[in-house]
Design a protein around this motif. Sequence first.
Motif, PDB file in Angstrom:
ATOM      1  N   PRO A 125       0.128  -1.550  -0.012  1.00  0.00           N
ATOM      2  CA  PRO A 125      -0.111  -0.115  -0.047  1.00  0.00           C
ATOM      3  C   PRO A 125       0.196   1.097   0.115  1.00  0.00           C
ATOM      4  CG  PRO A 125       0.575  -0.621   2.479  1.00  0.00           C
ATOM      5  CD  PRO A 125       1.386  -1.667   1.003  1.00  0.00           C
ATOM      6  N   ASP A 126       0.069   2.332  -0.338  1.00  0.00           N
ATOM      7  CA  ASP A 126       0.497   3.700   0.152  1.00  0.00           C
ATOM      8  C   ASP A 126       0.867   4.410   1.207  1.00  0.00           C
ATOM      9  OD1 ASP A 126       1.941   3.473  -2.968  1.00  0.00           O
ATOM     10  OD2 ASP A 126       0.410   4.741  -3.943  1.00  0.00           O
ATOM     11  N   PHE A 127       1.181   5.066   1.289  1.00  0.00           N
ATOM     12  CA  PHE A 127       0.365   5.574   2.524  1.00  0.00           C
ATOM     13  C   PHE A 127       1.601   7.407   2.658  1.00  0.00           C
ATOM     14  CE2 PHE A 127       0.577   5.839   7.923  1.00  0.00           C
ATOM     15  CZ  PHE A 127      -0.154   7.306   7.668  1.00  0.00           C
ATOM     16  N   LYS A 128       0.476   8.245   2.042  1.00  0.00           N
ATOM     17  CA  LYS A 128       1.005   9.127   1.178  1.00  0.00           C
ATOM     18  C   LYS A 128       0.468  10.528   1.908  1.00  0.00           C
ATOM     19  CE  LYS A 128       0.352  11.694  -3.328  1.00  0.00           C
ATOM     20  NZ  LYS A 128      -0.093  12.049  -3.659  1.00  0.00           N
ATOM     21  N   TYR A 129       0.101  10.271   2.697  1.00  0.00           N
ATOM     22  CA  TYR A 129      -0.202  12.309   3.669  1.00  0.00           C
ATOM     23  C   TYR A 129      -0.231  11.288   4.637  1.00  0.00           C
ATOM     24  CZ  TYR A 129      -1.996  14.127   0.005  1.00  0.00           C
ATOM     25  OH  TYR A 129      -2.283  14.395  -1.362  1.00  0.00           O
ATOM     26  N   GLY A 130       0.597  12.613   5.784  1.00  0.00           N
ATOM     27  CA  GLY A 130       0.671  11.474   7.084  1.00  0.00           C
ATOM     28  C   GLY A 130      -0.506  12.662   8.144  1.00  0.00           C
ATOM     29  N   TYR A 170      -8.451  10.037   4.489  1.00  0.00           N
ATOM     30  CA  TYR A 170      -7.792   9.559   4.571  1.00  0.00           C
ATOM     31  C   TYR A 170      -6.372   8.679   5.394  1.00  0.00           C
ATOM     32  CZ  TYR A 170      -2.952   7.827   1.967  1.00  0.00           C
ATOM     33  OH  TYR A 170      -2.180   7.497   1.537  1.00  0.00           O
ATOM     34  N   THR A 171      -6.172   9.387   6.300  1.00  0.00           N
ATOM     35  CA  THR A 171      -5.506   9.141   6.985  1.00  0.00           C
ATOM     36  C   THR A 171      -5.232   8.363   8.129  1.00  0.00           C
ATOM     37  OG1 THR A 171      -3.942  11.309   7.262  1.00  0.00           O
ATOM     38  CG2 THR A 171      -3.140   9.794   8.944  1.00  0.00           C
ATOM     39  N   LYS A 172      -6.682   8.171   8.812  1.00  0.00           N
ATOM     40  CA  LYS A 172      -7.716   7.319   9.328  1.00  0.00           C
ATOM     41  C   LYS A 172      -7.216   5.792   8.549  1.00  0.00           C
ATOM     42  CE  LYS A 172     -12.401   6.651  11.441  1.00  0.00           C
ATOM     43  NZ  LYS A 172     -12.095   5.142  11.142  1.00  0.00           N
ATOM     44  N   TYR A 173      -7.799   6.279   8.031  1.00  0.00           N
ATOM     45  CA  TYR A 173      -8.463   4.354   6.775  1.00  0.00           C
ATOM     46  C   TYR A 173      -7.077   3.871   7.197  1.00  0.00           C
ATOM     47  CZ  TYR A 173     -13.430   5.699   7.045  1.00  0.00           C
ATOM     48  OH  TYR A 173     -14.245   6.257   7.662  1.00  0.00           O
ATOM     49  N   ARG A 215       5.028   1.850   0.715  1.00  0.00           N
ATOM     50  CA  ARG A 215       5.446   2.820  -0.398  1.00  0.00           C
ATOM     51  C   ARG A 215       4.702   4.205   0.271  1.00  0.00           C
ATOM     52  NH1 ARG A 215       4.722   1.627  -5.577  1.00  0.00           N
ATOM     53  NH2 ARG A 215       2.701   3.518  -5.595  1.00  0.00           N
ATOM     54  N   HIS A 216       5.739   5.087   0.235  1.00  0.00           N
ATOM     55  CA  HIS A 216       5.512   6.528   0.531  1.00  0.00           C
ATOM     56  C   HIS A 216       6.274   7.550  -0.458  1.00  0.00           C
ATOM     57  CE1 HIS A 216       4.947   9.907   2.948  1.00  0.00           C
ATOM     58  NE2 HIS A 216       6.552  10.388   3.074  1.00  0.00           N
ATOM     59  N   LEU A 217       5.706   8.600  -0.021  1.00  0.00           N
ATOM     60  CA  LEU A 217       5.805   9.684  -1.571  1.00  0.00           C
ATOM     61  C   LEU A 217       6.399  10.944  -1.494  1.00  0.00           C
ATOM     62  CD1 LEU A 217       5.948  10.218  -5.136  1.00  0.00           C
ATOM     63  CD2 LEU A 217       3.530  11.131  -4.819  1.00  0.00           C
ATOM     64  N   LEU A 238      -3.069  -0.195   7.005  1.00  0.00           N
ATOM     65  CA  LEU A 238      -1.977  -0.698   7.405  1.00  0.00           C
ATOM     66  C   LEU A 238      -1.369  -2.126   9.059  1.00  0.00           C
ATOM     67  CD1 LEU A 238       0.101   2.270   6.731  1.00  0.00           C
ATOM     68  CD2 LEU A 238       0.317   0.434   5.785  1.00  0.00           C
ATOM     69  N   ILE A 239      -2.246  -1.393   9.719  1.00  0.00           N
ATOM     70  CA  ILE A 239      -2.483  -2.281  10.484  1.00  0.00           C
ATOM     71  C   ILE A 239      -3.432  -3.781  10.698  1.00  0.00           C
ATOM     72  CG2 ILE A 239      -3.009  -2.203  13.576  1.00  0.00           C
ATOM     73  CD1 ILE A 239      -2.753   0.450  13.547  1.00  0.00           C
TER      74      ILE A 239
END
Length: 136
Positions: free
Chosen positions: A11-16, A30-33, A63-65, A38-39
Amino acid sequence: MLEGVVDIYMPDFKYGDYEKALRYSKAPNYTKYAKESLIEMQHQVGDLVADENGIAIRGLIVRHLVMPNNVADSKKVLEFIAKEVSGKAYVNVMAQYYPTFKAHQFPEIARRITIVENKEVLELARQISSEFRFAE
């Protein structure tokens, strides 16, 4: 539903940050889901495992952009991965951000990232977890 079916998640994790995900991608919550997903993925497949040839056979690759002006809040993303997912996670820090579609409407993301910005995120990741494994 996918437990026991999927061997590798990537998966991508784009925004914190919730507000930035909403602003730049119109993605409420987005961040919550992303965090919840990921967990769960880590629970299902664990840390990445490769065979003797280095071919991934099971596990999670996150993946982190890297984005201009730290719009992605990379520190928040990487800290979450290290603390809540796995300090031994396989993280693909991606430097290929390219401003398209409506990026020109936001001056802070209307350019490619710099070499310095990418190196800063890689160094940050190494500081957050000395056990992270990287695909750069």
